[in-house]
Scaffold this motif. Structure first.
Motif, short mmCIF file in Angstrom:
data_model
loop_
_atom_site.label_atom_id
_atom_site.label_comp_id
_atom_site.label_asym_id
_atom_site.label_seq_id
_atom_site.Cartn_x
_atom_site.Cartn_y
_atom_site.Cartn_z
N SER A 1 -33.86 -10.89 -23.83
CA SER A 1 -34.33 -10.97 -22.45
C SER A 1 -35.77 -11.43 -22.48
O SER A 1 -36.48 -11.21 -23.46
CB SER A 1 -34.22 -9.59 -21.79
N ASN A 2 -36.21 -12.08 -21.42
CA ASN A 2 -37.58 -12.59 -21.42
C ASN A 2 -38.61 -11.51 -21.11
O ASN A 2 -39.80 -11.79 -20.99
CB ASN A 2 -37.73 -13.75 -20.43
N LYS A 3 -38.17 -10.24 -21.03
CA LYS A 3 -39.09 -9.11 -20.95
C LYS A 3 -38.58 -8.01 -21.88
O LYS A 3 -37.39 -7.95 -22.19
CB LYS A 3 -39.20 -8.56 -19.52
N THR A 4 -39.48 -7.13 -22.31
CA THR A 4 -39.06 -6.05 -23.20
C THR A 4 -38.12 -5.09 -22.49
O THR A 4 -38.09 -5.01 -21.26
CB THR A 4 -40.28 -5.25 -23.72
N ASN A 5 -37.34 -4.37 -23.29
CA ASN A 5 -36.40 -3.36 -22.81
C ASN A 5 -35.32 -3.93 -21.90
O ASN A 5 -34.73 -3.21 -21.09
CB ASN A 5 -37.13 -2.21 -22.09
N GLY A 6 -35.05 -5.23 -22.04
CA GLY A 6 -33.96 -5.85 -21.29
C GLY A 6 -34.21 -5.96 -19.80
O GLY A 6 -33.26 -6.05 -19.01
N LEU B 1 -22.33 -3.63 -33.35
CA LEU B 1 -22.72 -2.99 -32.09
C LEU B 1 -24.02 -3.61 -31.59
O LEU B 1 -24.95 -3.82 -32.35
CB LEU B 1 -22.94 -1.49 -32.30
N HIS B 2 -24.05 -3.93 -30.29
CA HIS B 2 -25.29 -4.31 -29.62
C HIS B 2 -25.91 -3.02 -29.09
O HIS B 2 -25.46 -2.48 -28.09
CB HIS B 2 -25.03 -5.28 -28.47
N LEU B 3 -26.94 -2.51 -29.77
CA LEU B 3 -27.59 -1.29 -29.34
C LEU B 3 -28.53 -1.58 -28.17
O LEU B 3 -28.93 -2.73 -27.96
CB LEU B 3 -28.35 -0.68 -30.50
N PRO B 4 -28.92 -0.57 -27.40
CA PRO B 4 -29.81 -0.80 -26.26
C PRO B 4 -31.17 -1.36 -26.69
O PRO B 4 -31.66 -1.09 -27.79
CB PRO B 4 -29.96 0.59 -25.65
N PHE B 5 -31.78 -2.15 -25.80
CA PHE B 5 -33.13 -2.65 -26.01
C PHE B 5 -34.10 -1.47 -25.99
O PHE B 5 -34.09 -0.66 -25.06
CB PHE B 5 -33.53 -3.61 -24.88
N LEU B 6 -34.96 -1.39 -26.99
CA LEU B 6 -35.98 -0.34 -27.01
C LEU B 6 -37.28 -0.91 -27.57
O LEU B 6 -37.39 -1.17 -28.77
CB LEU B 6 -35.52 0.85 -27.87
N GLY B 7 -38.23 -1.17 -26.70
CA GLY B 7 -39.54 -1.66 -27.12
C GLY B 7 -39.57 -3.08 -27.61
O GLY B 7 -40.51 -3.48 -28.29
N SER B 8 -38.55 -3.86 -27.31
CA SER B 8 -38.47 -5.24 -27.79
C SER B 8 -37.75 -6.10 -26.76
O SER B 8 -37.07 -5.59 -25.86
CB SER B 8 -37.73 -5.28 -29.13
N ASP B 9 -37.89 -7.43 -26.92
CA ASP B 9 -37.13 -8.33 -26.06
C ASP B 9 -35.78 -8.66 -26.68
O ASP B 9 -34.99 -9.41 -26.10
CB ASP B 9 -37.92 -9.62 -25.77
N HIS B 10 -35.50 -8.11 -27.87
CA HIS B 10 -34.19 -8.24 -28.52
C HIS B 10 -33.56 -6.87 -28.66
O HIS B 10 -34.25 -5.87 -28.83
CB HIS B 10 -34.33 -8.86 -29.92
N VAL C 1 -21.79 -12.36 -44.95
CA VAL C 1 -22.22 -12.09 -43.58
C VAL C 1 -23.63 -12.65 -43.38
O VAL C 1 -24.51 -12.42 -44.21
CB VAL C 1 -22.23 -10.58 -43.27
N ILE C 2 -23.80 -13.39 -42.31
CA ILE C 2 -25.13 -13.83 -41.87
C ILE C 2 -25.44 -13.06 -40.60
O ILE C 2 -24.64 -13.07 -39.66
CB ILE C 2 -25.17 -15.35 -41.58
N ILE C 3 -26.57 -12.39 -40.57
CA ILE C 3 -26.90 -11.56 -39.41
C ILE C 3 -28.37 -11.71 -39.06
O ILE C 3 -29.22 -11.88 -39.94
CB ILE C 3 -26.54 -10.08 -39.69
N GLY C 4 -28.66 -11.64 -37.77
CA GLY C 4 -30.05 -11.69 -37.33
C GLY C 4 -30.23 -12.45 -36.04
O GLY C 4 -29.28 -12.83 -35.35
N ASP C 5 -31.50 -12.66 -35.72
CA ASP C 5 -31.88 -13.47 -34.55
C ASP C 5 -31.77 -14.93 -34.97
O ASP C 5 -32.72 -15.51 -35.49
CB ASP C 5 -33.31 -13.10 -34.13
N LEU C 6 -30.61 -15.52 -34.74
CA LEU C 6 -30.38 -16.89 -35.19
C LEU C 6 -30.98 -17.93 -34.25
O LEU C 6 -31.07 -19.11 -34.59
CB LEU C 6 -28.87 -17.15 -35.34
N ASN C 7 -31.37 -17.51 -33.06
CA ASN C 7 -31.98 -18.42 -32.08
C ASN C 7 -31.09 -19.63 -31.77
O ASN C 7 -31.56 -20.76 -31.68
CB ASN C 7 -33.35 -18.90 -32.58
N ILE C 8 -29.79 -19.36 -31.63
CA ILE C 8 -28.84 -20.41 -31.27
C ILE C 8 -27.90 -19.87 -30.22
O ILE C 8 -27.83 -18.67 -29.98
CB ILE C 8 -28.02 -20.89 -32.50
N HIS C 9 -27.16 -20.79 -29.58
CA HIS C 9 -26.12 -20.42 -28.63
C HIS C 9 -24.79 -20.97 -29.16
O HIS C 9 -24.59 -22.18 -29.17
CB HIS C 9 -26.40 -20.99 -27.24
#
Length: 322
Positions: free
Chosen positions: A147-152, A179-188, A100-108
């Motif tokens: 998202s380009n702002k924190t907390n989505g 699971l994609h959990l809710p944005f909390l204090g981050s832009d991810h 498994v590869i997981i993380g902010d891969l910065n790709i589409h």
């Protein structure tokens, strides 16, 4: 997670989490940096660490072979990203276990998941993904992870955080999900990998929880119940009556801590999935404030449970209800 801090600073920040096992990759300036934390009783053997990637062998089920976990922060710089995925291509030629590869891969990987522009490098990365037999694990939750702002709250959104797996993973962990959990204090938004989404329920005993006392009506109920019972009633009978009344109060008034947190997280996910507007941003902020209140109660709840040793190991790839 991308820490954006040095190893020395990350060690200070991670102390409050009380994880006995830590591994850090320092950032370069304000870019990159990774931290990996795990508890005892969860065997993890570090394989390698380079270019904002951590690769380790994990044993999460004694009845199955160990699997390779690659935690990746994908660089946004062209040359560095090429180095990362060339390494993954070479690694993939020598992986024969679940991976498994997981993380902010910065790709589409899919243009439908982006409200920002894609580029030719994304196409090249997609070819690398295909060549080593990796597949998108999919997800449950909002379709965007950045998202380009924190907390989505931003109007630009994209799915650039992924969990990719090979065919051996599907064979050994067919019920896994992300699971994609809710944005909390981050832009991810955080990603939660569950290796086995089916977990049998276990019976649980009754207990008084300290967090109930944060609601003033709990004390009133205790006083009224205790004084309203006959003086000559046996102590065990009195305590039994008290337990029944508190159980009813918890069910109809205070509510399940877990259910309250999950309800707010679901509401937050729904709000963050809606198109950008000032009204939605205000509703997101209000929901986060209420969620922080219940998160503190949840922390106190689990702190009390851990001291009583009700749960021996909460990191057994299982979901717990309370």
């Amino acid at each position: 997670m991308e820490t954006k801090v040095s190893e020395a600073r990350a060690k200070v920040l991670m102390q409050s989490y009380c994880y006995p096992n830590l591994f850090f990759v320092s950032s370069i300036g304000l870019s990159g940096g990774l931290v990996l934390m795990w508890k005892d009783g969860f065997p993890c053997d570090l394989v390698s660490s380079n270019n904002n990637m951590i690769h380790l062998l994990v044993t999460s089920d004694a009845s199955k072979q160990e699997w390779l976990l690659s935690c990746v922060y994908g660089s946004s710089h062209y040359v560095m990203k090429q180095h990362q995925w060339e390494f993954i291509r070479e690694l993939g030629d020598n992986v024969y276990q679940p991976w498994v590869i997981i993380g902010d891969l910065n790709i589409h990987l899919n243009k439908q998941h982006a409200s920002t522009s894609t580029n030719s490098l994304d196409n090249w990365v997609c070819n690398v993904v295909d060549s080593v037999g990796l597949m998108d694990m999919g997800y449950v939750g909002t379709k965007y992870t950045w998202s380009n702002k924190t907390n989505g709250k931003g109007y630009k959104r994209a799915r650039i955080d992924y969990a990719l797996h090979n065919s051996s993973w599907v064979r050994d962990y067919p019920n896994s999900k992300v699971l994609h959990l809710p944005f909390l204090g981050s832009d991810h938004c955080p990603l939660l990998l569950i290796t086995d989404s089916f977990v049998p329920r276990q019976s649980k005993g009754w207990k008084f929880f300290r967090c109930w006392l944060q609601d003033s009506t709990c004390v009133d109920l205790i006083l009224n119940t205790w004084t309203s019972t006959p003086i000559n009633m046996e102590l065990n009978a009195k305590l039994g009556t008290m337990r029944k009344q508190l159980s009813k109060w918890n069910k109809h008034h205070f509510g399940s801590v877990h259910s309250n947190v999950q309800h707010l997280l679901a509401s937050l996910s729904q709000l963050q999935a809606k198109p950008f507007s000032d009204t939605i941003s205000e509703e997101i902020s209000d929901t986060i404030r209420e969620l922080e209140y219940w998160k503190k109660i949840e922390a106190d709840f689990w702190n009390q449970k851990s001291r009583d040793h009700w749960v021996q190991d909460m990191d057994n790839n299982a979901l717990f209800s309370y």
